[in-house]
Design an enzyme around this catalytic site. Structure first.
Site, short mmCIF file in Angstrom:
data_model
loop_
_atom_site.label_atom_id
_atom_site.label_comp_id
_atom_site.label_asym_id
_atom_site.label_seq_id
_atom_site.Cartn_x
_atom_site.Cartn_y
_atom_site.Cartn_z
CD GLU A 141 52.51 27.92 29.06
OE1 GLU A 141 53.32 27.80 29.99
OE2 GLU A 141 52.05 26.95 28.42
CB THR A 147 49.78 26.89 37.82
OG1 THR A 147 51.02 26.18 37.81
CG2 THR A 147 48.94 26.40 38.99
CD GLU A 152 62.24 24.58 32.46
OE1 GLU A 152 61.42 25.19 31.76
OE2 GLU A 152 62.00 24.17 33.61
CD GLN A 207 63.58 32.50 21.10
OE1 GLN A 207 62.43 32.88 20.86
NE2 GLN A 207 63.90 31.97 22.27
CG ASN A 210 61.44 34.96 34.14
OD1 ASN A 210 61.92 34.21 33.29
ND2 ASN A 210 62.19 35.72 34.91
CE1 TYR A 263 66.80 27.64 28.73
CE2 TYR A 263 65.41 25.74 28.25
CZ TYR A 263 65.55 27.05 28.68
OH TYR A 263 64.45 27.77 29.05
CD GLU A 289 55.78 28.81 26.48
OE1 GLU A 289 56.48 29.69 25.98
OE2 GLU A 289 56.10 28.21 27.51
#
Length: 258
Positions: A100, A32, A168, A77, A25, A66, A48
């Site tokens: 990633e 990390t 975000e 996408q 998610n 977003y 990414e």
């Protein structure tokens, strides 16, 4: 030979190379963990391509998505699929190539979630899935292991707020919960045979706090390489961990609560 703290994995072919994808998610801890792998001489990390998504013809496509999912989700996408395929197909220079996320995750989690929420209409969803299916038939990304960082939506939401990425700000806990359900359906459910590139899946507990567990990522790295050795016939060293295994599409999926 790939040497790590407590584990040594010997490959029968000295030039053998492996691709491992870290899935999970938003804010589940993927980057990390990859940063930890990137400190080792035997691994290269492919993150990414967020910088590309933030500058498409001078526009921040990630931010636009977003802000208005109904307007921008299909375009975003579609571009994610293109850029992730570029990451998949990059020349590999070291024994381990760590990714990633994957094109598979975009398809089976993010696109499915957008369709369920109504942000993609049927025509857009059909165009995307037909394009994805054609790519899978002509240039299917090969993976040797998918590592699913199973992280609770609440933990993801807290980490997301802590890192404070501008795009975000609007990501809600409900959105993370819906994505979590998609990941559980795709990678976390032993009864679901959804296609994921026909490779093994290793499930790791992503809720653990690195500040409370000094050796957490080194332990995760041990588990990942042990399972890579177990699953691949070109590796000679079997895993030494006690893990729960069950079959999926002819492969093995493991749960490891570290």
């Amino acid at each position: 030979m790939i040497g790590i703290r407590d584990v040594e994995v010997d490959f029968k072919e000295p030039n053998q190379k492996f691709k491992i994808a870290i899935e999970g998610n938003i804010a589940s801890g993927k980057s990390t963990l990859l940063n930890h792998f990137a400190t080792k001489e035997d691994a290269e990390a492919a993150f990414e391509p967020v910088d590309k998504w933030q500058d498409v013809g001078g526009k921040n496509l990630l931010g636009l998505m977003y802000e208005d999912k109904e307007r921008w989700s299909f375009m975003f996408q579609s571009y994610v699929l293109l850029t992730m395929m570029e990451v998949h197909c990059k020349d590999q220079t070291k024994p381990l190539y760590m990714l990633e996320r994957t094109a598979y995750g975009g398809r089976y989690c993010f696109v499915e979630n957008l369709r369920k929420s109504g942000s993609l209409d049927l025509a857009e969803y059909t165009c995307y899935t037909e394009w994805f299916d054609w790519i899978m038939k002509t240039r299917r990304p090969q993976l040797d292991l998918i590592v699913y960082l199973r992280t609770s939506p609440e933990v993801c939401h807290r980490r997301l707020r802590e890192r404070a990425r501008n795009e975000e700000v609007s990501v809600s806990l409900d959105y993370l919960k819906s994505l979590h359900d998609c990941y559980e359906n795709w990678l976390g459910n032993p009864d679901n045979h959804s296609w994921h590139g026909n490779c093994p899946v290793l499930i790791l507990n992503g809720d653990r706090d690195v500040h409370s567990h000094a050796n957490l990522f080194e332990t995760m790295r041990d588990e990942i390489l042990e399972n890579l050795a177990y699953e691949n016939p070109l590796c000679q060293t079997p895993p030494t961990t006690n893990s729960v295994a069950f079959p999926l599409a002819g492969k093995v999926r493991r749960n490891l609560e570290l």
